[in-house]
Design an enzyme around this catalytic site. Sequence first.
Site, PDB file in Angstrom:
ATOM      1  N   ASP A   8      14.616  -2.781   8.633  1.00  0.00           N
ATOM      2  CA  ASP A   8      14.355  -4.144   9.421  1.00  0.00           C
ATOM      3  C   ASP A   8      15.034  -4.593   9.855  1.00  0.00           C
ATOM      4  OD1 ASP A   8      11.630  -5.867   9.713  1.00  0.00           O
ATOM      5  OD2 ASP A   8      12.858  -7.375   8.447  1.00  0.00           O
ATOM      6  N   ARG A  16       0.525  13.875  27.886  1.00  0.00           N
ATOM      7  CA  ARG A  16       0.105  15.330  27.208  1.00  0.00           C
ATOM      8  C   ARG A  16       1.597  16.059  27.212  1.00  0.00           C
ATOM      9  NH1 ARG A  16      -3.254  20.213  29.169  1.00  0.00           N
ATOM     10  NH2 ARG A  16      -3.567  21.071  27.069  1.00  0.00           N
ATOM     11  N   HIS A  70      15.789  -4.748  15.506  1.00  0.00           N
ATOM     12  CA  HIS A  70      14.849  -4.189  14.617  1.00  0.00           C
ATOM     13  C   HIS A  70      14.171  -3.094  14.235  1.00  0.00           C
ATOM     14  CE1 HIS A  70      11.236  -4.824  12.398  1.00  0.00           C
ATOM     15  NE2 HIS A  70      10.149  -4.076  13.070  1.00  0.00           N
ATOM     16  N   LYS A  76       7.906   3.035  11.067  1.00  0.00           N
ATOM     17  CA  LYS A  76       9.093   2.960  10.812  1.00  0.00           C
ATOM     18  C   LYS A  76      10.037   3.432   8.741  1.00  0.00           C
ATOM     19  CE  LYS A  76      10.123  -0.485  12.554  1.00  0.00           C
ATOM     20  NZ  LYS A  76       8.476  -1.303  13.518  1.00  0.00           N
TER      21      LYS A  76
END
Length: 147
Positions: free
Chosen positions: A46, A104, A6, A27
């Site tokens: 997909d 961070r 996926h 995505k």
Amino acid sequence: MTITLHGACCVLGGAGILIRGESGSGKSSLALLLAAAADGAFVADDRIVCAVAGGDVVARPHAALAGRVEVRGQGILSVADLGVPVRPETILNLVVDLVDVSPRLPKPPGPADLLGFQLPRLVLDHGVRAAGLAPLLIRAALQKPRP
């Protein structure tokens, strides 16, 4: 061996990029953005079919979805209708994982293992993507030597 993942897949500067992440993480949007660049092309959305060929991992679209992309709130669209070039397959050079939050100052991510191959991996959090920095960071990652 062949697997179906996926995600979304595109080409930038001749390099194949597999984009992974949770549903709704962006995505498809990121793959379209990269594919719309002058040196970009769209491969799949997909369901990405990956197989080993000639010592590389090759990605292609699932036959039922070739040339199509889902754009949230717009439905499933033809990539060609969007004016974005399409490629039938690509050799993968980079895996990009989309996450909500990252530290961070994170340590460099380890490689992605696909079909027994170690591919360079980049992790992009929501803040970096919202700032529009993803294409720059992906281009920089593609310049680094493969592990």
